[in-house]
Write a protein that holds these residues in place. Structure first.
Motif, PDB file in Angstrom:
ATOM      1  N   VAL A 261      28.895  46.549 -59.486  1.00 39.26           N
ATOM      2  CA  VAL A 261      28.361  46.156 -58.174  1.00 39.26           C
ATOM      3  C   VAL A 261      27.585  44.854 -58.289  1.00 39.26           C
ATOM      4  O   VAL A 261      27.718  43.960 -57.437  1.00 39.26           O
ATOM      5  CB  VAL A 261      27.470  47.277 -57.594  1.00 39.26           C
ATOM      6  N   ALA A 262      26.786  44.711 -59.334  1.00 34.91           N
ATOM      7  CA  ALA A 262      26.012  43.487 -59.508  1.00 34.91           C
ATOM      8  C   ALA A 262      26.912  42.259 -59.650  1.00 34.91           C
ATOM      9  O   ALA A 262      26.571  41.164 -59.190  1.00 34.91           O
ATOM     10  CB  ALA A 262      25.102  43.610 -60.728  1.00 34.91           C
ATOM     11  N   ALA A 265      29.966  42.935 -56.059  1.00 35.58           N
ATOM     12  CA  ALA A 265      29.469  43.248 -54.725  1.00 35.58           C
ATOM     13  C   ALA A 265      30.575  43.776 -53.818  1.00 35.58           C
ATOM     14  O   ALA A 265      30.869  43.207 -52.767  1.00 35.58           O
ATOM     15  CB  ALA A 265      28.795  42.029 -54.097  1.00 35.58           C
ATOM     16  N   ALA A 267      32.627  46.075 -51.079  1.00 36.35           N
ATOM     17  CA  ALA A 267      32.267  46.761 -49.846  1.00 36.35           C
ATOM     18  C   ALA A 267      32.457  48.262 -49.983  1.00 36.35           C
ATOM     19  O   ALA A 267      31.793  49.045 -49.296  1.00 36.35           O
ATOM     20  CB  ALA A 267      33.117  46.233 -48.694  1.00 36.35           C
ATOM     21  N   ASP A 292      22.795  54.575 -56.928  1.00 38.99           N
ATOM     22  CA  ASP A 292      21.763  54.095 -56.013  1.00 38.99           C
ATOM     23  C   ASP A 292      20.442  53.852 -56.739  1.00 38.99           C
ATOM     24  O   ASP A 292      19.712  52.909 -56.435  1.00 38.99           O
ATOM     25  CB  ASP A 292      21.561  55.108 -54.881  1.00 38.99           C
ATOM     26  N   VAL A 295      21.280  50.510 -59.212  1.00 40.91           N
ATOM     27  CA  VAL A 295      21.970  49.307 -58.765  1.00 40.91           C
ATOM     28  C   VAL A 295      20.987  48.176 -58.444  1.00 40.91           C
ATOM     29  O   VAL A 295      19.810  48.427 -58.124  1.00 40.91           O
ATOM     30  CB  VAL A 295      22.854  49.644 -57.542  1.00 40.91           C
ATOM     31  N   ARG A 297      18.874  45.952 -56.553  1.00 39.20           N
ATOM     32  CA  ARG A 297      18.263  46.393 -55.297  1.00 39.20           C
ATOM     33  C   ARG A 297      18.753  45.640 -54.057  1.00 39.20           C
ATOM     34  O   ARG A 297      18.971  46.264 -53.006  1.00 39.20           O
ATOM     35  CB  ARG A 297      16.736  46.328 -55.398  1.00 39.20           C
ATOM     36  N   PRO A 298      18.929  44.314 -54.098  1.00 39.55           N
ATOM     37  CA  PRO A 298      19.409  43.640 -52.879  1.00 39.55           C
ATOM     38  C   PRO A 298      20.787  44.113 -52.413  1.00 39.55           C
ATOM     39  O   PRO A 298      21.141  43.919 -51.244  1.00 39.55           O
ATOM     40  CB  PRO A 298      19.449  42.163 -53.289  1.00 39.55           C
ATOM     41  N   PHE A 299      21.580  44.729 -53.321  1.00 40.13           N
ATOM     42  CA  PHE A 299      22.917  45.197 -52.954  1.00 40.13           C
ATOM     43  C   PHE A 299      22.927  46.665 -52.527  1.00 40.13           C
ATOM     44  O   PHE A 299      23.954  47.181 -52.098  1.00 40.13           O
ATOM     45  CB  PHE A 299      23.891  45.010 -54.111  1.00 40.13           C
ATOM     46  N   ARG A 300      21.800  47.333 -52.660  1.00 39.41           N
ATOM     47  CA  ARG A 300      21.741  48.744 -52.291  1.00 39.41           C
ATOM     48  C   ARG A 300      22.066  48.898 -50.805  1.00 39.41           C
ATOM     49  O   ARG A 300      21.558  48.169 -49.957  1.00 39.41           O
ATOM     50  CB  ARG A 300      20.353  49.306 -52.604  1.00 39.41           C
ATOM     51  N   SER A 302      24.912  48.285 -49.412  1.00 45.38           N
ATOM     52  CA  SER A 302      25.976  47.380 -48.956  1.00 45.38           C
ATOM     53  C   SER A 302      27.370  47.912 -49.277  1.00 45.38           C
ATOM     54  O   SER A 302      28.369  47.264 -48.936  1.00 45.38           O
ATOM     55  CB  SER A 302      25.808  46.003 -49.611  1.00 45.38           C
ATOM     56  N   PHE A 303      27.460  49.064 -49.916  1.00 35.73           N
ATOM     57  CA  PHE A 303      28.749  49.627 -50.330  1.00 35.73           C
ATOM     58  C   PHE A 303      28.653  51.145 -50.246  1.00 35.73           C
ATOM     59  O   PHE A 303      27.565  51.720 -50.130  1.00 35.73           O
ATOM     60  CB  PHE A 303      29.087  49.217 -51.763  1.00 35.73           C
TER      61      PHE A 303
END
Length: 331
Positions: A261-262, A265, A267, A292, A295, A297-300, A302-303
């Motif tokens: 994810v990092a 990113a 969807a 969760d 991951v 944090r800014p992407f938490r 988003s998917f």
């Protein structure tokens, strides 16, 4: 767009299973042939099976080989998609640097052929027809005897520099097994079906050596015969040691997904394959919670992480999509 009147062929060549399907309509398989693979017969045995299944299928449909316009192949191993050659198979001898695309064209009289790795092909199917429709980028994992991955961007397979990408099963993860000499094993050695069985067998050996009882070991009698299927069944019944084995596998997979994810990113993340049949309570929900927690944090948020939708025919569906693309490009 491909005319739905044109017949297309989709082939899955796995390590244990051969599937072949034909259709004229997107999202359907009008006839499907499935057979087990005998690894002792090598690649030639599989090619004989393809010829036989294809002949039976077109005969049942009242077709001649020349009426099938394009073929897609999902192959269980690394491939050079540009040249439609297989690089190797880790299950069946005889596929090293084999011109599979040329063979299909010549042996089955199909003019347009596209060959990709089976995980990529499955991911393509899920993105266009299954659980990933409308989502991009899409990260797909098939978790079975091994672990394969695919990245689908805007409905197309991402292949990096050309020899494939997202080989997430070979990502190094912190060892969940305190008895292992390897601090950072490959993901598929601990979270695939074979990997879960391996974790369980080591745990069973420890129980045996300490003279401790464990339901799975007591039923099987010998540690070396314990499988992931038995662990999943025992975990579903609340067996503490089986739940611990599953938790080790889930934590390794969640670590890998958090790193993915990092970097990507996505969807949506889709988990398929036989291991994912363990289900929501023991597989998906714990993995979501672990990802969760770890991951970036800014992407938490988003998917999401969801089960695959297309079942055992997923690679055939994807191969038919490859065929559709190949025929469209040739028109």
């Amino acid at each position: 767009m491909t005319d739905d009147a044109e017949w297309l062929l989709g082939i899955e060549i796995g390590g244990t299973k051969l599937q072949l399907g034909l259709t004229r309509r997107a999202g359907t398989i009008e006839i499907l042939k499935r057979s087990a693979i005998d690894p002792s017969r090598g690649a030639e045995g599989i090619r004989e099976g393809i010829r036989r299944a294809f002949a039976l299928a077109i005969d049942e449909l009242g077709l001649t080989a020349g009426e099938v316009r394009a073929a897609g192949v999902g192959f269980g191993g690394p491939v050079d998609a540009e040249s439609a050659r297989t690089e190797t198979s880790f299950q069946v001898e005889g596929w090293t640097d084999f011109p599979l695309g040329d063979w299909v064209r010549e042996s089955l009289n199909v003019p347009c052929v596209s060959v990709h790795n089976d995980a990529d092909v499955a991911g393509l199917a899920e993105s266009r027809l299954g659980a990933g429709v409308g989502k991009s980028p899409l990260l797909y994992l098939t978790i079975g005897s091994g672990i394969g991955g695919a990245l689908i961007v805007d409905g197309r397979i991402y292949r990096g520099a050309g020899r494939g990408a997202v080989e997430i099963g070979h990502l190094r993860v912190p060892s969940p097994d305190p008895t292992s000499p390897d601090d950072f094993p490959e993901l598929e050695t601990v979270a695939s079906g074979w990997g879960i069985g391996r974790l369980a067998r080591r745990a069973a050996e420890g129980c045996r050596d300490r003279g401790e009882s464990w339901t799975v070991l007591d039923e099987e009698g010998r540690p070396e015969r314990i499988t992931a299927v038995q662990i999943a069944r025992a975990a579903g019944l609340g067996d503490p040691r089986s739940l611990e084995v599953l938790d080790r596998a889930r934590r390794a997979l969640a670590f890998a997904l958090a790193q993915a994810v990092a970097l990507i990113a996505p969807a949506r993340i889709i988990l398929g394959g036989g291991v994912s049949l363990i289900g929501e309570e023991l597989w998906f929900q714990p993995i979501r919670e672990l990802v969760d927690a770890e991951v970036f944090r800014p992407f938490r948020g988003s998917f999401d992480i969801v089960p695959a939708a297309l079942g055992e025919e997923v690679v055939v569906h994807g191969a038919l999509e490859l065929a559709r693309d190949a025929w469209s490009a040739s028109a």
